[in-house]
Design a protein around this motif. Sequence first.
Motif, short mmCIF file in Angstrom:
data_model
loop_
_atom_site.label_atom_id
_atom_site.label_comp_id
_atom_site.label_asym_id
_atom_site.label_seq_id
_atom_site.Cartn_x
_atom_site.Cartn_y
_atom_site.Cartn_z
N LEU A 32 0.84 -1.19 0.00
CA LEU A 32 0.00 0.00 0.00
C LEU A 32 0.88 1.24 0.00
CD1 LEU A 32 -3.05 -0.68 2.35
CD2 LEU A 32 -2.84 -0.97 -0.12
N TYR A 33 0.45 2.24 -0.77
CA TYR A 33 1.28 3.40 -1.04
C TYR A 33 1.01 4.56 -0.08
CZ TYR A 33 3.34 7.26 -3.71
OH TYR A 33 4.07 8.34 -4.09
N GLY A 34 2.07 5.25 0.30
CA GLY A 34 1.99 6.53 1.00
C GLY A 34 1.09 6.55 2.21
N GLN A 35 0.14 7.47 2.19
CA GLN A 35 -0.73 7.67 3.34
C GLN A 35 -1.69 6.52 3.59
OE1 GLN A 35 -0.98 12.40 2.38
NE2 GLN A 35 -2.64 11.59 3.62
N CYS A 36 -1.82 5.60 2.64
CA CYS A 36 -2.69 4.43 2.84
C CYS A 36 -1.97 3.29 3.54
CB CYS A 36 -3.23 3.94 1.50
SG CYS A 36 -4.32 5.09 0.63
N SER A 37 -0.66 3.43 3.73
CA SER A 37 0.14 2.33 4.28
C SER A 37 -0.28 1.86 5.67
CB SER A 37 1.63 2.70 4.27
OG SER A 37 1.87 3.83 5.09
N PRO A 38 -0.89 2.70 6.55
CA PRO A 38 -1.30 2.18 7.86
C PRO A 38 -2.26 1.00 7.79
CG PRO A 38 -1.26 4.57 7.91
CD PRO A 38 -1.04 4.17 6.48
N TRP A 39 -2.93 0.82 6.65
CA TRP A 39 -3.90 -0.28 6.52
C TRP A 39 -3.30 -1.53 5.88
CZ3 TRP A 39 -5.39 4.84 6.07
CH2 TRP A 39 -6.42 5.26 6.92
N LYS A 40 -1.99 -1.58 5.68
CA LYS A 40 -1.40 -2.67 4.90
C LYS A 40 -1.57 -4.04 5.55
CE LYS A 40 3.33 -1.98 6.68
NZ LYS A 40 4.71 -1.64 6.30
N LYS A 41 -1.72 -4.11 6.86
CA LYS A 41 -1.89 -5.41 7.52
C LYS A 41 -3.26 -6.02 7.25
CE LYS A 41 1.35 -4.49 11.30
NZ LYS A 41 1.52 -4.35 12.76
N SER A 77 -9.71 9.63 1.76
CA SER A 77 -9.90 8.64 0.69
C SER A 77 -9.33 7.28 1.08
CB SER A 77 -9.25 9.13 -0.61
OG SER A 77 -9.83 10.34 -1.04
N CYS A 78 -8.16 7.29 1.73
CA CYS A 78 -7.57 6.03 2.19
C CYS A 78 -8.47 5.34 3.21
CB CYS A 78 -6.19 6.28 2.80
SG CYS A 78 -4.89 6.70 1.62
N THR A 118 -5.04 0.89 -6.13
CA THR A 118 -5.99 1.89 -5.65
C THR A 118 -5.29 2.90 -4.76
OG1 THR A 118 -7.91 0.41 -5.77
CG2 THR A 118 -8.06 2.25 -4.24
N SER A 119 -4.44 2.44 -3.87
CA SER A 119 -3.75 3.34 -2.96
C SER A 119 -2.85 4.33 -3.71
CB SER A 119 -2.93 2.56 -1.92
OG SER A 119 -1.79 1.93 -2.51
N GLN A 120 -2.24 3.89 -4.80
CA GLN A 120 -1.42 4.80 -5.60
C GLN A 120 -2.27 5.85 -6.29
OE1 GLN A 120 0.69 2.06 -8.14
NE2 GLN A 120 2.36 1.76 -6.68
N GLU A 121 -3.39 5.43 -6.86
CA GLU A 121 -4.28 6.36 -7.57
C GLU A 121 -4.83 7.44 -6.63
OE1 GLU A 121 -5.33 6.80 -10.74
OE2 GLU A 121 -3.85 5.34 -11.43
N LEU A 122 -5.06 7.08 -5.38
CA LEU A 122 -5.63 8.03 -4.43
C LEU A 122 -4.73 9.23 -4.17
CD1 LEU A 122 -7.16 5.63 -1.74
CD2 LEU A 122 -8.37 6.93 -3.50
N HIS A 123 -3.45 9.10 -4.47
CA HIS A 123 -2.50 10.18 -4.22
C HIS A 123 -2.35 11.14 -5.40
CE1 HIS A 123 -1.53 7.49 -0.90
NE2 HIS A 123 -0.82 8.46 -0.35
N LYS A 124 -3.04 10.85 -6.51
CA LYS A 124 -2.92 11.71 -7.69
C LYS A 124 -3.89 12.88 -7.62
CE LYS A 124 -1.44 7.89 -10.69
NZ LYS A 124 -1.75 7.09 -11.90
N ASP A 125 -3.51 14.00 -8.26
CA ASP A 125 -4.37 15.19 -8.24
C ASP A 125 -5.71 14.92 -8.92
OD1 ASP A 125 -2.48 16.61 -6.88
OD2 ASP A 125 -1.66 17.61 -8.64
N THR A 126 -5.69 14.18 -10.02
CA THR A 126 -6.92 13.73 -10.67
C THR A 126 -6.79 12.23 -10.88
OG1 THR A 126 -7.17 15.85 -11.81
CG2 THR A 126 -8.49 14.02 -12.63
N SER A 127 -7.42 11.49 -10.01
CA SER A 127 -7.28 10.04 -10.03
C SER A 127 -8.19 9.41 -11.08
CB SER A 127 -7.63 9.48 -8.65
OG SER A 127 -7.80 8.09 -8.69
N HIS A 128 -7.71 8.32 -11.68
CA HIS A 128 -8.54 7.56 -12.62
C HIS A 128 -9.66 6.80 -11.91
CE1 HIS A 128 -6.09 8.50 -16.04
NE2 HIS A 128 -5.00 7.96 -15.52
N LEU A 129 -9.59 6.73 -10.59
CA LEU A 129 -10.62 5.99 -9.85
C LEU A 129 -11.99 6.62 -10.02
CD1 LEU A 129 -8.71 5.30 -6.50
CD2 LEU A 129 -9.02 3.75 -8.43
#
Length: 245
Positions: free
Chosen positions: A53-62, A104-105, A70-81
């Motif tokens: 899990l990327y960046g600020q979403c990493s606390p949920w990796k367990k 978002s995370c 999904t975690s990578q897309e959440l960090h983009k200014d305009t996400s494809h999600l």
Amino acid sequence: MDVAWQMMQLLLLALVTAAESAQPRSVRARTDLLNVCMNAKHHKAQPSPEDKLYGQCSPWKKNACCTANTSQELHKDTSHLYNFNWDHCGKMEPACKRHFIQDSCLYECSPNLGPWIRQVNQSWRKERILNVPLCKEDCEHWWEDCRTSYTCKSNWHKGWNWTLGINECPAGALCRTFESYFPTPAALCEGLWSHSFKVSNYSRGSGRCIQMWFDSAQGNPNEEVAKFYAAAMNAGALSHGIIGS
């Protein structure tokens, strides 16, 4: 006395939870309130470990309801999600944007939102969260860091102009500071996503409110919170003869 007081708190909370959750639509009629994922656009069917899990979403990796992608897309200014542009009124301040990424995370990754999942009839998801008790400091810091950034709407769930495939301000909507559209922390946290959150009177670490931010090295504090509210909801169901009849 301690046990009696705790039981009284539990029953009162069950009544409050039941009242807040009453909706015209049918609500989620199920008992699996713990360690679950929403039936939504990008959520996994079941939570599981996600080591990357990327960046600020990493606390949920367990234990996560989101994937690494999904975690990578959440960090983009305009996400494809969702093709949602945070910078719809000019560049959002980085200190503000980090709260939206964290929000978002929490939404995409947390397996601890079961007590607040409700059924909806929307084209892009079958379930949403409603009145999640957000710790008051998380809401206050969010508002404080965003008050000088700009937006043109007080409800970001609906009413955008999607003509070009991303969210743009609707005709006549003026770009003003967040503080103009959200005069209080509660106005931001509760109004932004159509009451997905309800600002709690409880503080971080109380075990009674959901933390948007936490240190995973110390464990996930939201597990305890979900267990408490699930027990309250089940106690309310028992008292009304819904369960075990």
